[in-house]
Design an enzyme around this catalytic site. Sequence first.
Site, PDB file in Angstrom:
ATOM      1  N   LYS A  64      39.552  26.778  36.586  1.00 17.42           N
ATOM      2  CA  LYS A  64      38.947  27.962  35.970  1.00 17.42           C
ATOM      3  C   LYS A  64      40.043  28.963  35.576  1.00 17.42           C
ATOM      4  CE  LYS A  64      38.424  30.378  40.353  1.00 17.42           C
ATOM      5  NZ  LYS A  64      37.825  30.038  41.658  1.00 17.42           N
ATOM      6  N   ARG A 163      28.621  36.042  48.508  1.00 15.98           N
ATOM      7  CA  ARG A 163      28.741  36.132  47.058  1.00 15.98           C
ATOM      8  C   ARG A 163      27.582  35.370  46.422  1.00 15.98           C
ATOM      9  NH1 ARG A 163      34.339  34.179  44.296  1.00 15.98           N
ATOM     10  NH2 ARG A 163      33.542  32.160  44.933  1.00 15.98           N
ATOM     11  N   TYR A 292      60.046  56.539  31.832  1.00 17.52           N
ATOM     12  CA  TYR A 292      58.945  57.499  31.938  1.00 17.52           C
ATOM     13  C   TYR A 292      58.899  58.134  33.324  1.00 17.52           C
ATOM     14  CZ  TYR A 292      56.813  55.652  27.639  1.00 17.52           C
ATOM     15  OH  TYR A 292      56.555  55.279  26.357  1.00 17.52           O
ATOM     16  N   MET A 340      55.076  49.590  28.545  1.00 18.42           N
ATOM     17  CA  MET A 340      54.144  48.624  27.982  1.00 18.42           C
ATOM     18  C   MET A 340      54.862  47.362  27.538  1.00 18.42           C
ATOM     19  SD  MET A 340      51.328  49.274  24.960  1.00 18.42           S
ATOM     20  CE  MET A 340      50.555  50.671  25.766  1.00 18.42           C
TER      21      MET A 340
END
Length: 399
Positions: A64, A163, A292, A340
Site C-alpha cells: 500500500k 480501528r 530563515y 521549501m
Amino acid sequence: MGGRLLLQEYPHQGHIFPKAIQRFNMQGACSNWVEIDLSAIRHNLHVFQDVAMESGARLMPIIKSEAYGHGLVEIGRLLDQEGIWGLGISEIEEARLLRQAGVASSLFLLSGFPVDAVGEVIRLNLIPGICRIVELNILNSYCARKGVKGQPVHLKVDTGMGRLGFSRARFLEIMKMKASWPRLDFSGIYSHMPVADMPSDPFNMAQLMSFNSILTEASRAGWHFRWIHIANSAGFIHFEAARYNLVRPGLGIYGVYPGGTGQDILDLRPAMSFKSRIADIRRVPADTPIGYGHTFYTKRPSRIAVVPVGYDDGFMRSLSNRAEVLIHGTRCPVVGRICMKALMVDVSCLSSVNSGDEVVLLGRQGAESITIDELAQRAGSISYELMCLLGRLNLRIYL
Ligand SMILES: *Cc1c(COP(=O)(O)O)cnc(C)c1O
C-alpha cells in the site's frame, strides 16, 4: 542551478526510469533522486520466506501507499514473480494499476472497499478484507446478479487495534448468519497488532490469546478458515505464535526494522537511498546567520554548501539544525532551517568540496551511512512516514 543532476550523466548503468520522470523535462531533470535497490527487496523477501516456511506460513507482502514510497507497480511486479500468497493493498486504484501492469497475484484489500466499487472488486479479481456488514450484503447481491460463486472474503476482527474490524461478539453473530451470503466464501479471518514493535508489552500475548480463543470458538462451531493472519513485520519477527499460515510484512520487506529492533533475528537490507548534489558553496565569516529565522550562526569562518533538497521533497522541516548528510563519506551537519527547496550544510570540515559533489541524505556513502531510523528519530517521526514522503515526492531510480 549548478550541480543539478543531468540524467545523461548519471553514473549507474542498467537503471529504469519510471513514469515519474515524465513530470520533469529531461534537460537537467532533477536535482534529487531516490534510489531503490531491487536486489535488497528480493533479498528481504527471501529472508521472510525462509522463516515463514519454517512456520508453515505464506507471505502477503504489503505494498500500500506506493509500496511505502518504493513504487507500487515496480515492487508489485517484482514480488509477483516470487511465489508469494498475494499482495496487500488498501485502494481499488492500486489494484487497477497493478492489474494494468500485468500483476496476476492475489490482491487483498486490507481495509474493505467502498460500496460503489463493488463491481471493481469482481472485475479486478480482488479478495476483500471485510470490516462492515454492508460490504457482505452488497458483494453477495452483486455476485448473485453476475452469476459469481465462491467469491473469497476474509473477515476482520478487532482484537485491540481500535480501528477497523468486528468485535468478537459481532463476528460470531455474522458467522451464525453466514448462510445469508451464499455467494461468498468466508475463506479467511484476520486481525492487526498495534504494539508488536514493543515486543515486551504484555498486550501482545494477551491479544494473541484473545485471537486464538475466537478461532477456537469458530472451530467448535464448525467454521473453518483456510487463511488466518495477524502478523505485520513486527508481529512476524517477534512472535512465532503470530504467524499462523499467512503473514503480512510491509516495513521489513523494504529492509527496515519496526521499532528499530530485530537485527538479531532477521538480516534485512534497506532498499531506499536519497541523494542530491551540492548546488553552491560559499565562504562566510564567523557569526553569519544562516537561513530563515536566523536559527543558526556560524561559530567560526565556515564554508556553507547549499543542497537543493527541501521539505517539498519530503525532507521534513523538523530536521532543521538536526540532520546530518554525507559528503565525501563524511557526516556534515544541516545548519539553519530547511527551506521549501533548499537546505544548508556546514562543509567546513571537508578539505576540498565542489558544486556538483554527491550528497547522501539517506543511505550509504563510503564507510558511513545514514539510516531511515536515524532520520526519523531526528525528525520526531517514524521510518514509515519518511519513506512514504521521500519515495513519493522524488524521482525514483531502480538499481
Ligand atoms: C500496513 C499494514 C501491514 C504491514 O505493517 P508493517 O508494520 O509495515 O509490517 C500489515 N497489516 C495491515 C492491516 C496493514 O495496514
